[in-house]
Design an enzyme around this catalytic site. Sequence first.
Site, PDB file in Angstrom:
ATOM      1  CG  ASP A 194      -8.185  -4.655   1.587  1.00  0.00           C
ATOM      2  OD1 ASP A 194      -9.102  -4.155   2.267  1.00  0.00           O
ATOM      3  OD2 ASP A 194      -8.156  -4.613   0.334  1.00  0.00           O
ATOM      4  CG  ASP A 244     -13.737  -7.104   2.421  1.00  0.00           C
ATOM      5  OD1 ASP A 244     -13.406  -6.391   3.388  1.00  0.00           O
ATOM      6  OD2 ASP A 244     -14.227  -6.636   1.373  1.00  0.00           O
ATOM      7  CE  LYS A 304       1.539 -17.570  -3.297  1.00  0.00           C
ATOM      8  NZ  LYS A 304       0.632 -18.733  -3.406  1.00  0.00           N
ATOM      9  CG  ASP A 337      -2.327 -20.043  -2.023  1.00  0.00           C
ATOM     10  OD1 ASP A 337      -1.746 -20.076  -0.918  1.00  0.00           O
ATOM     11  OD2 ASP A 337      -1.885 -20.657  -3.023  1.00  0.00           O
ATOM     12  CE1 TYR A 380      -3.559  -2.572   0.568  1.00  0.00           C
ATOM     13  CE2 TYR A 380      -4.654  -0.533   1.215  1.00  0.00           C
ATOM     14  CZ  TYR A 380      -4.722  -1.856   0.827  1.00  0.00           C
ATOM     15  OH  TYR A 380      -5.951  -2.460   0.701  1.00  0.00           O
TER      16      TYR A 380
HETATM   17  C1  IPM Z   1     -10.426  -1.153   4.064  1.00  0.00           C
HETATM   18  C2  IPM Z   1     -10.697  -0.519   2.719  1.00  0.00           C
HETATM   19  C3  IPM Z   1      -9.537   0.420   2.392  1.00  0.00           C
HETATM   20  C4  IPM Z   1      -8.268  -0.415   2.292  1.00  0.00           C
HETATM   21  C5  IPM Z   1      -9.734   1.272   1.122  1.00  0.00           C
HETATM   22  C6  IPM Z   1     -11.017   2.037   1.171  1.00  0.00           C
HETATM   23  C7  IPM Z   1      -8.561   2.191   0.894  1.00  0.00           C
HETATM   24  O1  IPM Z   1     -10.889  -1.489   1.749  1.00  0.00           O
HETATM   25  O2  IPM Z   1     -10.295  -0.402   5.055  1.00  0.00           O
HETATM   26  O3  IPM Z   1     -10.369  -2.372   4.127  1.00  0.00           O
HETATM   27  O4  IPM Z   1      -7.975  -0.972   1.221  1.00  0.00           O
HETATM   28  O5  IPM Z   1      -7.557  -0.490   3.289  1.00  0.00           O
HETATM   29 MG    MG Z   2     -10.986  -3.467   2.515  1.00  0.00          MG
END
Ligand code: IPM
Ligand code: MG
Length: 369
Positions: free
Chosen positions: A244, A248, A188, A220, A142
Amino acid sequence: MKSYHLTLLPGDGIGPEIMDAAIKVLDLVGQQFNVQFDYEEALFGGCSIDRNGVPLTDETIEQCRKSDAVVMGAVGGPIWDTQPHENKPEQGLLKLRASLGLYANLRPATIYNALLDASSLKPTAIKNADIMVVRELTGGIYFGTPRGMDKGKGWNTLSYTKEEVERIARTAFDLAQKRNNHVTSVHKANVLESSQFWREIVEEVHQDYSDVVLDEMYVDNAAMQLVRDPKQFDVILTQNLFGDILSDISAMITGSLGMLPSASLGEEYAVYEPVHGTAPEIAGQNKANPLAMIGSIAMMLDYTFGMPEAATMIYDAIGEVLEMGSRTEDIATPNTNVVSTTEMRNLVLERCEGKSKTIIEMVRMSYEG
Ligand code: IPM
Ligand code: MG
């Protein structure tokens, strides 16, 4: 009476609606625990671009630094997609994390029993799963340089220093000691040197935590294992980009991204924000699930203000409201009652009020007894 000063960054889309819900809960819980919170709002994200030309101003960063904690909604939306890359709302978020040194992002996926049927995974697979994703937040791909794109190619750099890996590993091991003493380091290393380095440093730090079991997994495989058998995890320790993605996935185990709170912590500052985005398609319609934002408030009470009982009161209130069958649209299933953002807020408030009466009653009885 103790008093604390917070900066609120409601942001864009559903941000302001869920912020309103969360702050009402905070006000009530503050009253019950005899702590006063005062608030100063600031523009952040697309709304700041509209007013100031940039997603995050230096004044806002300064204001955050002067606060005891920062509470954030969400930023971004299609209207600002036409902004140059470096001026998009998302870049403002990265700048906030970097400027405040928020290297540790804690994303707990807690499964509420009432939501077992809301997840896309089988109830038997997720019952009693409880995962804490510890995501490194100010390094890795990032932020790595060189980075860029031109007509012929696009490039980014993934690198980690020893210090960066050490401190996030400590965060993960410390947390594991308060949970189930198990850290899975996800990387990884079969492909990336930066991951081989990561693995080495994590193993070194582990020497100081003999009571914690450390194992490791390629990313993975970890993605697959998370949906196959999430109960095998306690703390997942991983780099920025992998965290990230994996957070999710772990959110969906809980039933909805609208359930996942987070804390972003550094040496000096802390920002509390839900993991989900601005959901522009339902913004302004009083439909958003405020529970991730309310859960983030609970994390703040616990981590920044040392009020774990207040945090537990909120988590329990959320659990009870879900048991009663009230659901925002994102977590609704047949036979449940769909409620709006404000209705969900009011239900959580009511449950908190009920609980605090019980707590006060218990304290009174302990005096009399
Ligand atoms: C998160 C989001 C952010 C990230 C974006 C909005 C920059 O997806 O906080 O997970 O990638 O960190
Ligand atoms: Mg995110």
